[in-house]
Scaffold this motif. Sequence first.
Motif, short mmCIF file in Angstrom:
data_model
loop_
_atom_site.label_atom_id
_atom_site.label_comp_id
_atom_site.label_asym_id
_atom_site.label_seq_id
_atom_site.Cartn_x
_atom_site.Cartn_y
_atom_site.Cartn_z
N GLU A 104 64.09 23.25 60.85
CA GLU A 104 65.50 23.36 61.22
C GLU A 104 66.35 22.23 60.62
O GLU A 104 67.45 22.46 60.14
N HIS A 105 65.85 21.02 60.67
CA HIS A 105 66.61 19.87 60.17
C HIS A 105 66.13 19.40 58.80
O HIS A 105 66.44 18.29 58.37
N TRP A 106 65.36 20.25 58.14
CA TRP A 106 64.88 20.02 56.77
C TRP A 106 63.91 18.85 56.64
O TRP A 106 63.65 18.36 55.56
N MET A 107 63.37 18.37 57.74
CA MET A 107 62.40 17.25 57.69
C MET A 107 61.11 17.66 56.99
O MET A 107 60.51 16.85 56.30
N VAL A 108 60.67 18.87 57.22
CA VAL A 108 59.43 19.37 56.62
C VAL A 108 59.78 20.55 55.73
O VAL A 108 60.42 21.51 56.16
N ARG A 109 59.34 20.46 54.48
CA ARG A 109 59.56 21.54 53.52
C ARG A 109 58.22 21.88 52.89
O ARG A 109 57.54 20.99 52.36
N ILE A 110 57.84 23.13 52.96
CA ILE A 110 56.54 23.57 52.44
C ILE A 110 56.79 24.64 51.37
O ILE A 110 57.62 25.53 51.55
N TYR A 111 56.06 24.53 50.29
CA TYR A 111 56.17 25.46 49.17
C TYR A 111 54.81 26.08 48.90
O TYR A 111 53.77 25.52 49.23
N ARG A 112 54.83 27.25 48.27
CA ARG A 112 53.59 27.89 47.84
C ARG A 112 53.77 28.36 46.40
O ARG A 112 54.89 28.54 45.92
#
Length: 126
Positions: A104-112
Amino acid sequence: VVFGGKIGYSSDDINKFLWMVRISGGIFPEVVEAEYYNAQGMYTVDRTATSTMTNSLMYSMCYYRFGEQMTQYGRPTGYDRTRNTEIGKKDIKFRYLEEAFTSEHWMVRIYRVKKNPEFDEYIPSV
């Protein structure tokens, strides 16, 4: 990645990135720390950031779609609240990655890694 630009969290990965560059440069001579500093000799993410910096995977994963975000009243979109500056590159596109999750607050961003239709069929090895 851990990203604090939206909420002002300063212990994020982009702030630690220079250490990753330094360590890599000690092992791989093609990684040159000076290429991440702007013409004034500063490590920055704004419009004066080098192309080496703005084209890095770390910069791209932290700032993907961030250029569309309004983070603070009276500031332009893409304003990084941790580094108190508008980011220099807002039109980030990925060729091999896609966003899987952003908190929600962009603290964690995960990519695949994107699926390649050419590799969907399993071909057993001989």
